[in-house]
Design an enzyme around this catalytic site. Structure first.
Site, PDB file in Angstrom:
ATOM      1  N   GLU A 266      -2.121  -9.032  -0.631  1.00  0.00           N
ATOM      2  CA  GLU A 266      -3.734  -9.028  -0.251  1.00  0.00           C
ATOM      3  C   GLU A 266      -5.277  -9.096  -1.922  1.00  0.00           C
ATOM      4  O   GLU A 266      -5.467  -9.944  -1.713  1.00  0.00           O
ATOM      5  CB  GLU A 266      -3.776  -8.363   0.648  1.00  0.00           C
ATOM      6  CG  GLU A 266      -3.262  -8.619   2.310  1.00  0.00           C
ATOM      7  CD  GLU A 266      -3.622  -7.313   3.074  1.00  0.00           C
ATOM      8  OE1 GLU A 266      -4.165  -7.850   4.034  1.00  0.00           O
ATOM      9  OE2 GLU A 266      -3.426  -6.378   2.877  1.00  0.00           O
TER      10      GLU A 266
ATOM     11  N   GLY B  33      -0.485  -4.608   0.817  1.00  0.00           N
ATOM     12  CA  GLY B  33      -1.529  -5.118   0.262  1.00  0.00           C
ATOM     13  C   GLY B  33      -1.826  -5.473  -1.807  1.00  0.00           C
ATOM     14  O   GLY B  33      -1.967  -6.206  -1.909  1.00  0.00           O
TER      15      GLY B  33
ATOM     16  N   GLU C 111       3.609  -5.958   7.479  1.00  0.00           N
ATOM     17  CA  GLU C 111       2.884  -4.640   7.627  1.00  0.00           C
ATOM     18  C   GLU C 111       3.065  -4.944  10.018  1.00  0.00           C
ATOM     19  O   GLU C 111       3.606  -3.784   9.889  1.00  0.00           O
ATOM     20  CB  GLU C 111       1.746  -5.115   8.174  1.00  0.00           C
ATOM     21  CG  GLU C 111       0.383  -4.304   6.960  1.00  0.00           C
ATOM     22  CD  GLU C 111       0.794  -5.926   5.711  1.00  0.00           C
ATOM     23  OE1 GLU C 111      -0.191  -5.674   4.773  1.00  0.00           O
ATOM     24  OE2 GLU C 111       1.381  -6.801   5.781  1.00  0.00           O
TER      25      GLU C 111
ATOM     26  N   ALA D 285       0.869  -0.802   0.086  1.00  0.00           N
ATOM     27  CA  ALA D 285       0.145   0.246  -0.063  1.00  0.00           C
ATOM     28  C   ALA D 285       1.039   0.999   0.130  1.00  0.00           C
ATOM     29  O   ALA D 285       2.343   1.273   0.661  1.00  0.00           O
ATOM     30  CB  ALA D 285      -0.889  -0.028   1.568  1.00  0.00           C
TER      31      ALA D 285
END
Length: 260
Positions: free
Chosen positions: A115, A112, A135, A66
């Protein structure tokens, strides 16, 4: 719609979506998430589209994570909203799409990015790909479904080790643990994904959508996957594709499915 951060190309019934932020290693920001949502939303109802390949531009990254700069100063409430909205409009949305989505993981798939790949129905990685959920090294946890989908794919113990250590795994290790379906050379990645898509598009789009729905049901709280399968199985009997498929089998010819 003209997109800023994604590219869309179509060849017959297969669409390739490329996340195109090479200067940021294709990191997901809010604009990119919105554009991906819009693209998937627009493509799903088109009957001629039978499969979607999702990849990143260049050879370094699928999605490197992200865009941290966007949320570094967020409050608790803003963090909750960020995760909830992202899951709703992109990650869960892709997972529940009736059109199969194949992730072509061409390099780093972190945070992300991993994910997003896990939300896709099938994953193929290039030999140079590296995957992880780092993360916790930033003082946060995966917020786009990573704590749920990774254990589903590789088991609780392996998932916790990856998440808690923030370690990256190689493409080969990802294949060995079931995180990806296949590993191929970088130059063969898109053609290999296209070969999988070609096999998929020969089959009934209605049945494929029902199968995705039934498989996903097993992982949804309060939903009985077996019951969903039974009902979806029954619904298939009322489709034109079922009549065509069974008739073609009896007549010893190839079925021509219309998705109805």
């Amino acid at each position: 719609m003209n997109y800023k951060n994604i590219l869309i190309a179509q060849e017959d019934t297969i669409v390739t979506i490329t996340i195109n932020r090479p200067e940021k290693l294709n990191a997901l920001n809010r604009v990119t998430i919105q554009e991906l949502h819009h693209a998937f939303s627009a493509l799903e109802p088109i009957k001629e589209i039978r499969a979607i390949i999702l990849t990143g531009s260049g050879e370094k990254a699928f999605v490197a994570g992200a865009d941290i700069a966007e949320f570094a100063d967020f409050s608790v409430e803003e963090g909750i909203q960020l995760a909830a909205q992202g899951q709703d409009i992109l990650f869960n949305f892709v997972e529940n799409l009736r059109v199969p989505v194949i992730a072509a993981i061409n390099g780093f798939a972190l945070g992300g990015g991993l994910e997003l790949a896990m939300a896709c129905h099938i994953r193929v990685a290039s030999e140079n790909a590296k995957m992880g959920l780092p993360e916790v090294s930033l003082g946060v946890i995966p917020g786009y479904g990573g704590t749920q989908r990774l254990p589903q794919l590789i088991g609780k113990g392996r998932a916790l080790e990856m998440i808690l250590s923030a370690k990256m795994v190689t493409a080969e290790e990802a294949y060995r643990t079931g995180l990806v379906n296949h590993v191929v050379a970088q130059e063969e990645l898109l053609s290999y994904c296209n070969e999988i898509a070609q096999k998929i598009i020969k089959n009934s789009p209605v049945a494929i959508g029902m199968a995705i729905h039934a498989v996903n049901a097993n992982y949804k709280e309060g939903e009985n996957g077996f019951e969903t399968e039974i009902k979806s199985f029954g619904k298939c009997f009322g489709t034109i594709d079922f009549k065509e498929g069974t008739q073609a089998f009896l007549e010893k010819r190839k079925a021509v499915f219309t998705g109805e």
